[in-house]
Design a protein around this motif. Structure first.
Motif, PDB file in Angstrom:
ATOM      1  N   LEU A 153       1.951   1.727  -3.510  1.00  0.00           N
ATOM      2  CA  LEU A 153       0.840   2.182  -4.352  1.00  0.00           C
ATOM      3  C   LEU A 153       0.589   3.672  -4.142  1.00  0.00           C
ATOM      4  O   LEU A 153       0.282   4.408  -5.097  1.00  0.00           O
TER       5      LEU A 153
ATOM      6  N   ARG B 162       0.478   6.532  -6.978  1.00  0.00           N
ATOM      7  CA  ARG B 162      -0.669   7.441  -7.128  1.00  0.00           C
ATOM      8  C   ARG B 162      -0.230   8.900  -7.055  1.00  0.00           C
ATOM      9  O   ARG B 162      -0.866   9.792  -7.646  1.00  0.00           O
TER      10      ARG B 162
ATOM     11  N   GLY C 231      -5.410  -1.675  -9.332  1.00  0.00           N
ATOM     12  CA  GLY C 231      -5.709  -0.274  -9.045  1.00  0.00           C
ATOM     13  C   GLY C 231      -5.660   0.631 -10.256  1.00  0.00           C
ATOM     14  O   GLY C 231      -5.766   1.848 -10.127  1.00  0.00           O
TER      15      GLY C 231
ATOM     16  N   GLU D 161       0.826  -1.216   0.000  1.00  0.00           N
ATOM     17  CA  GLU D 161       0.000   0.000   0.000  1.00  0.00           C
ATOM     18  C   GLU D 161       0.857   1.261   0.000  1.00  0.00           C
ATOM     19  O   GLU D 161       0.513   2.260  -0.658  1.00  0.00           O
TER      20      GLU D 161
END
Length: 289
Positions: free
Chosen positions: A69, A73, A103, A66
């Motif tokens: 990620l 992002r 995602g 996470e």
């Protein structure tokens, strides 16, 4: 604007195998995700690249995905490498790649060296179809169970093995798959002491025991595919056939269905079905009398 995750293959031994795209991707990355900072730090320094390193290995991958990620992002460009070769192939990285794709984030391969492909290309065993099995289980019982399941696999089998377990692995393969099975040991691929030895499992086992193949370095083991007797039907396939016939599925249709999932000959299954039907008739006649 989102970033990009590059899956970057690095040399498996010979630094001259580093591609221009590999260097470009690492130089452009905001962060390089590595298994071991010392190992990968030395690799990057060889090419004059200094980047922040983020550690991802089999024990922490689920916890750090996470965080990575979030970096993607936020628009960061991440390069994922492993200790050697192509990442996520029997190495950490699969969970990160899956999560990034799920995602909607950009994932791009930077292809290059792979010990699997290198060994297959030079090993001399059939390469039109092969099954990469990674590392066999360390425990003898689990290893034997896995090899028994692969005994009739017709494709060339490809394994990684550590220097500490390769002798035990060859003994188990010889005992379970058959000492005469053709095989190849590829050791230290692309390095100074590269060694590729062909033979059968018995001869390779002997070569390890006598030191002809030194117990040093990284090993890829190729084993020729097994054969399946088209005239024999396994108990499990016969049981499936019997179950379909008991549900009034026509014999030809049942034989075709079982052949599709088992790999056995449709004709052999059809003959087995005739025998099953005959035995049912005989049993009914015996009961009626």
């Amino acid at each position: 604007m989102t970033g990009r995750l590059d899956i970057v293959a690095t040399p498996i031994g010979n630094l001259q195998d580093a591609s221009p795209r590999m260097r470009e991707s690492l130089a452009a990355a905001d962060v390089v995700v590595v298994e071991d900072t010392r190992h990968s730090g030395r690799l990057l320094s060889q090419f004059g690249i200094k980047k922040p390193l983020f550690v991802l290995h089999e024990h922490n991958e689920q916890d750090v995905v996470e965080t990575l990620l979030d970096k993607l992002r936020a628009g960061e460009r991440i390069a994922l490498i492993c200790d050697a070769g192509t990442p996520a192939i029997s190495d950490p990285g699969f969970r990160l790649v899956r999560a990034a794709r799920a995602g909607g984030l950009q994932v791009s391969p930077v292809p290059g060296p792979s010990a699997v492909i290198a060994a297959l290309s030079a090993g001399g065993l059939p390469t039109d179809r092969f099954a990469f099995e990674g590392f066999l289980p360390a425990k003898a019982s689990a290893r034997a169970t896995r090899l028994q399941a692969l005994a009739t696999e017709p494709r060339t089998l490809v394994f990684y093995e550590s220097v500490h377990r390769v002798e035990d692995m060859l003994i188990a393969c010889s005992d379970i798959l058959g000492a005469e099975r053709p095989a190849v040991i590829a050791r230290e691929l692309t390095k100074m002491h590269e060694q590729i030895v062909s033979g059968d499992l018995a001869s390779l086992r002997h070569a390890l025991a006598t030191g002809e193949i030194p117990l040093k370095g990284e090993f890829v083991v190729l084993i020729g595919g097994g054969t399946r007797d088209a005239d024999l039907v396994s108990v499990s396939a016969e049981q499936l056939l019997a179950a379909l016939l008991a549900e009034s599925v026509p014999l030809r249709q049942a034989a075709r269905a079982v052949a599709a999932v088992s790999g056995y000959s449709r004709n052999a299954l059809y003959q087995a079905g005739l025998s099953l039907q005959s035995s049912v008739v005989h049993d009914e006649d015996a009961t009626s009398t």
